[in-house]
Design an enzyme around this catalytic site. Structure first.
Site, PDB file in Angstrom:
ATOM      1  N   HIS A   1       0.835  -1.203   0.000  1.00 40.38           N
ATOM      2  CA  HIS A   1       0.000   0.000   0.000  1.00 40.38           C
ATOM      3  C   HIS A   1       0.874   1.260   0.000  1.00 40.38           C
ATOM      4  CE1 HIS A   1      -2.350   3.210   2.019  1.00 40.38           C
ATOM      5  NE2 HIS A   1      -3.303   2.756   1.234  1.00 40.38           N
TER       6      HIS A   1
ATOM      7  N   ARG B   1     -10.290   8.254  -8.151  1.00 43.35           N
ATOM      8  CA  ARG B   1     -10.837   7.284  -7.187  1.00 43.35           C
ATOM      9  C   ARG B   1     -11.590   8.027  -6.103  1.00 43.35           C
ATOM     10  NH1 ARG B   1      -4.954   4.990  -8.048  1.00 43.35           N
ATOM     11  NH2 ARG B   1      -4.812   7.237  -8.114  1.00 43.35           N
TER      12      ARG B   1
ATOM     13  N   CYS C   1      -6.092   1.851 -16.741  1.00 39.62           N
ATOM     14  CA  CYS C   1      -5.839   2.730 -15.596  1.00 39.62           C
ATOM     15  C   CYS C   1      -5.182   1.977 -14.446  1.00 39.62           C
ATOM     16  CB  CYS C   1      -7.138   3.401 -15.138  1.00 39.62           C
ATOM     17  SG  CYS C   1      -8.350   2.231 -14.515  1.00 39.62           S
TER      18      CYS C   1
END
Lengths: 743, 743
Positions: free
Chosen positions: B325, B431, B701
């Site tokens: 992450h 997002r 993407c």
């Protein structure tokens, strides 16, 4: 019409009619005079106007169109939706409307109406079966307002009823009707469900259709009709719904026994069972060993409960859907299961459970009906299934026509034996991890997982080797002469680790490692998405010693059984979760080398196959390359569905129901294969695999292997076998025959 | 040869030589006499016999074959493997061996050897660059045993070194060499890396190859050579490695600045940064708001840390790989990041951290180099990147030749602005969930999630609407005239919920629901495999009010911006995680209806598109049908890789390295698209999508949109655009140009 077309409540009109009848002292509608009816019509019009705010339409066309519209609208009623879901009818079929002139069964005592079956739809017995009413319309018969009378003299006598049968009251019309029954049954070569009306002595047929029937009746009629020469074997095979067989293979509740209804859950695995409530797997096992029939009751089950589920006669859970762990495992074991009983709460401290206002404690008797989801207090007697007779006859016919083999998924000798009894022609999936959960060895498994290095793992694997060898030897012995596909270890290792403090403490005592260290290691093994994690052949690549031990156990067991029985088994070693040819190449080499070593030690060789599961989209796409290393493919359509659709079976409950309701999925894709999506990948893999290796053996070992629609697809794309859980083997045999006939 | 071929340690022989030299008082090998060498040879033979247990082979063929074998074996040495991994060289290429006669540079003072570059490989400057040694072999130059001398007079003078340059010491040979340099550079049209030997005054060329160079040098040489007429623009474009640009776009550590080295982690996101240590996201945000440069140091990061990562100049984590992450988000934000610093431990109680023996506390200065993974104590000065000049020239050329558009993935106005500066031609992925994590609104989001029913959710969504509208308005304003693709809410709702007791308590205070209730609800939302769970369009289907609010915010913002600026944006509303046409149809209807309502309220209409991500295998397979509802497809190759390969990016670390090492994956499939597997699905979806809707807009993407190999594939299959993180936009522009030229 006011109820269906205008949406007004039925009772509004019934009340008005009742008042008139009461005031006039009438008991039956037929006593009403013309004047009474005129009055009623006026009243009804008034009710409509009050309720609807507009007059009852007087234009006939308008009435007709309203009626037509109402029929179409009924397709989207809640009741229709529920019905379709329960009967697997896709919502996009739509409905139709017939417009035609009417005949009247309520024109006096020479008129009548009735419904009839040409055979008994409950038992299959060859005898007319039906009900009728003098001076009535069809609605009166089915609506239950008046009590209908028996159609035949025999039925009336058997029931000891007084009102005359039609056979007695209207012998001429009855004779005519019986002739029509024979004509129609012969014409359609099937039992007919018929509606008729007699208008002033003249018989009119309103409708005929092939009648609904119980599984038992379907079976009996199919076999009887072949004997009568009415249909041939292939028609008989087509005539029985394979899914209906499920009811016949399990004990059922005695319909005459009294029941103390407690509540209801989902009918997760068919069959009925009574036993004492136990609240954990260890207790289940202990009490079962003492010969007690137990029902395991849990909030939900996990792989650690397997031994308790096996020991129990039935399983009840508070959470989880039709494809929850409890449901899937119970179906596999043939145990009745009621899952997702939302009214159920369990208090582990007091070891009691509550359903609604009722409280029961561990040790109390309870009964489950896995076919209906009903839960009852106390014992309800059950009826054992009849596997000989008509059932055996139909299965024999089915086997004559089917092309695909039917294997079974099983990993205990008992399940393998049952699979053989049900006609399985081999084991299509033996999940070795189930053996790892056994009480005697879970500590060794845990110790292996928690070992610091390869040497530590090898030391514990040495202890597991003789146990695994014994597992396989037992299975090979039961399955003598038939192929057995053994899948090497598949689930992520943390599934084997304890998750309760008490278990950690016990493990710490057994293997002498501190609880903190154990917990830290368990934390390290924790995964965000275990389904997509360190499992399957990834374990074999990173810890080859585990697969090496399993391969050794398989080949040693195979050699031993060959030695003892003279009947050499042909093990099919299956590598799970392969995504690339290279993974399979590396692990095939390991298996081949281990086989060579064992054969050298035992001074004999055996035939065996190494193959792989196709359960990832990439494996399906790369099947041409993977087939260079694989002698067989087994489609693991459970996982292939999870990855292709991006849906976790464990988490799907939250949206799967709305998805089925909104028509996004026509059926639960874990129950019936998503042929247009997942099916594309399976078909592609079949084509590419065969292009590389023409004689590659192809099968399916997902839950779908027991679903008739999925089996039809498997036949269409040319699989060699399907492999469901043992209890689904007869279903698969029949479905495979139907699929072959369809082709 | 003993070291390479026989595997003996080099120092064994060096020691023997040193002893002879010391005993004889020699300083250089050249002082050794023939007798000395004969003695050494005898000694060496003895060493080989002792160490190896057999005599040094005297047969020339045997020696030759041993040498040949050693070269082939070197391909599988650990060093070679590491090198290949770092340089993306597939292990299956293999190596080759040339056998040829030798020339000797150690035949006295008229002999010499050297290595040279025709231009400076560090800066790109057009000047010969190299090293040489009199009376030596090539190994002496590169092995660092003797200190080599400068090749040119200019370089010697600039360095203030004494030993004569070759230009001075051997002017004739040097002149000849310079002529060869010119010839070779012209012949190859590229900077050459050359090895040469002078044997008794005669120059021999041993090897020439195009030289390795820094990113800066590559850029300068490419632009210079076009100006020199040596190459054309298309060659210049091909000549620069797009990935190398990454180094040029971020601040780098001043190479002259002193460093206090603390430790090392993975180079997770390029760039260098100094700042004070902060140990949690809230502190990072607070201190950053006061104008302090902070480095966020965490064990690992989660979506809740986003605001802190944004506020920080750099990120350091103890756990997590190159695709963790922290790494992914940091690259997206253009923040330097060092991840997986295994020597780092953090004590949150004392708010200190430890690296090896060193202890630092929150507030201490620290410096990260995200390009090397180095961690230093204190401040190290940095050099800012130069985006004008050669860089701008090359980008301009690239834009001339590329066919695909390049967009960027961004969701804040700042990131959008940066994306535009880097040349992005739109936003390919905004997002919206990132906006939900903002400190000011996470409570409302949580309240919405925890609401009992639709009414409760709608009430909180009302509060979020103006905030989302402001988000979109800001983005539309920055991106005026360019397309913006907005993805509706995607992650499972429990990602937004608190997971620490303190957070639960704070939330309970804010929204007035008891901690126990909150925890129970959070438990209910917990998922086994969130990646395959209740997320993406499944949220939109089950909670349409969430998508409705988001659609409303988009269209209201678009209308407002159009009103204010006169420049109407064209929003592209993207529905995530679609697996079936029906999901998209249901949600497209919701979006269209919401748009119609907003347009009616605002008395204006705007162009907009509704499309979907293709990120599930089923979506790719069903692309033909899905395209009936979609105006565009955006390939979400991160999730498509996870599902197609059945690999969770969060859990892959445990086996991904062994997988790359064993050659199962040639490269990390999350870094570079798995073209042969996942690529098949992408290509299939392109074909089927276009067959249904010829003008469907197609883009990518996923992270792969910034990977040159993946971009080449996108060009090949005819995508319309790629969309990486803003800092990867220049890489994508160059890679897209190279791909177009390749085609």
């Amino acid at each position: 019409m006011p109820a269906v077309v205008l949406g007004l409540e039925h009772h509004l009109f019934e009340e008005a009619l009742e008042i008139v009848k009461e005031d006039s002292g009438y008991r039956n509608d037929v006593e009403m005079t013309e004047a009474d009816w005129r009055g009623i019509v006026t009243q009804y019009k008034g009710i409509v106007e009050v309720e609807l705010g507009r007059a009852f339409p007087q234009d006939v066309s308008e009435q007709l169109w309203d009626a037509i519209r109402a029929v179409f609208d009924s397709w989207d009623s809640d009741r229709a939706k529920v019905y379709r879901r329960l009967n697997d009818i896709p919502g996009d079929w739509g409905t139709a409307v017939n417009v035609q002139a009417m005949v009247f069964g309520n024109m006096g005592v020479t008129s009548a109406t009735g419904v009839a079956f040409t055979r008994d739809p409950a038992t299959g017995e060859k005898a007319y079966y039906g009900e009728w009413l003098v001076n009535a319309q069809g609605e009166d018969v089915v609506a239950g307002i008046r009590t209908p009378q028996y159609l035949t003299l025999a039925a009336r006598k058997r029931a000891g009823a007084k009102p005359l049968s039609m056979e007695e009251a209207m012998p001429a019309s009855y004779g005519e009707l019986a002739a029509v029954f024979e004509l129609l049954e012969k014409h359609y070569s099937d039992m007919q469900d018929i509606e008729f009306t007699v208008e002033r002595g003249k018989l009119w047929m309103l409708q005929t259709r092939s009648g609904k029937r119980t599984a038992k009746a379907a079976l009996k009629m199919a076999v009887d009709m072949v004997e009568e020469g009415l249909i041939d074997e292939t028609t008989a095979i087509r005539r029985v719904d394979p899914m209906a067989l499920d009811q016949l293979l399990h004990p059922t509740l005695d319909p005459k026994a009294p029941r103390d209804f407690l509540g209801r859950g989902l009918p997760a695995s068919p069959g009925a069972a009574s036993g004492t409530i136990v609240l954990d797997a260890d207790t289940a096992e202990k009490r079962a060993e003492l010969g007690e029939a137990v029902i395991l009751v849990r909030v939900e089950t996990s792989p650690e409960d397997i031994h308790g589920m096996h020991a129990a006669k039935g399983i009840l859970t508070a959470r989880g859907g039709m494809t929850s762990h409890a449901a899937v495992v119970a179906r596999g074991m043939g145990r009745p299961c009621v899952s997702g009983a939302s009214g159920l709460s369990i208090d582990m401290k007091t070891r009691t459970l509550r359903m609604g206002t009722r409280e029961l404690k561990e040790g109390d008797l309870i009964t489950l009906d896995g076919a209906t989801g009903e839960i009852m207090a106390g014992m309800v007697s059950t009826v054992q299934p009849e596997l000989a007779g008509d059932f055996a006859t139909l299965m024999e016919w089915a086997d004559r026509y089917r092309c695909m083999k039917v294997r079974a998924n099983a990993e205990t000798p008992a399940d393998c034996r049952m699979a053989r009894e049900f006609g399985a022609e081999g084991i299509g999936l033996c999940r070795t991890e189930h053996m790892f959960f056994e009480a005697g060895r879970i500590s060794s498994v845990r110790q292996m997982i928690l070992a610091q290095d390869e040497a530590g793992r090898r030391a514990t694997l040495e202890k597991l080797l003789p146990e695994q060898r014994a597992d396989f030897a037992a299975i090979f012995t039961v399955m003598a002469g038939l192929p057995v596909t053994i899948r090497l270890l598949d689930p992520p290792l943390h599934e084997f680790l304890p998750n309760r403090d008490a278990e950690f403490a016990a493990l710490s005592d057994t293997i002498g490692i501190g609880v903190d260290t154990l917990k830290r290691r368990a934390d390290e093994l924790h995964e965000m998405n275990p389904m997509l994690g360190h499992r399957g052949c990834r374990l074999g690549i990173t810890y080859p010693e585990i697969y090496e031990m399993q391969a050794r156990a398989i080949f040693e067991a195979a050699c031993d059984v060959a030695e003892e029985s003279g009947d050499a088994p042909v093990p099919e070693v299956m590598i799970p979760l392969v995504a690339t040819k290279k993974e399979l190449a590396i692990l095939k080499k390991l298996v081949d080398e281990t086989a060579a070593k064992v054969f050298a030690e035992k001074c004999r060789t055996l035939d065996y196959l190494v193959g792989t599961m196709i359960e990832l989209p990439r494996a399906a796409l790369m099947a041409g390359e993977i087939a260079e290393e694989a002698k067989f493919f087994s489609f693991g359509t459970n996982d292939l569905t999870q990855t292709t659709l991006g849906v976790s079976r464990d988490d799907a409950a939250r949206f799967l129901n709305p998805y089925v309701e909104k028509g996004i999925f026509l059926r639960d894709p874990f129950v019936s294969l998503d042929i247009e999506g997942v099916g594309q990948l399976v078909e592609l893999a079949v084509q590419r695999g065969r292009a590389t290796r023409a004689d590659i053996k192809l099968g399916i070992c997902g839950e779908h292997g027991g679903d008739p629609a999925s089996i039809t697809f498997c036949e269409k794309i040319g699989l060699d076998y399907v492999s469901p859980s043992p209890f689904r083997v007869p279903i698969a045999r029949l479905a495979a025959a139907q699929a072959a006939l369809e082709k």
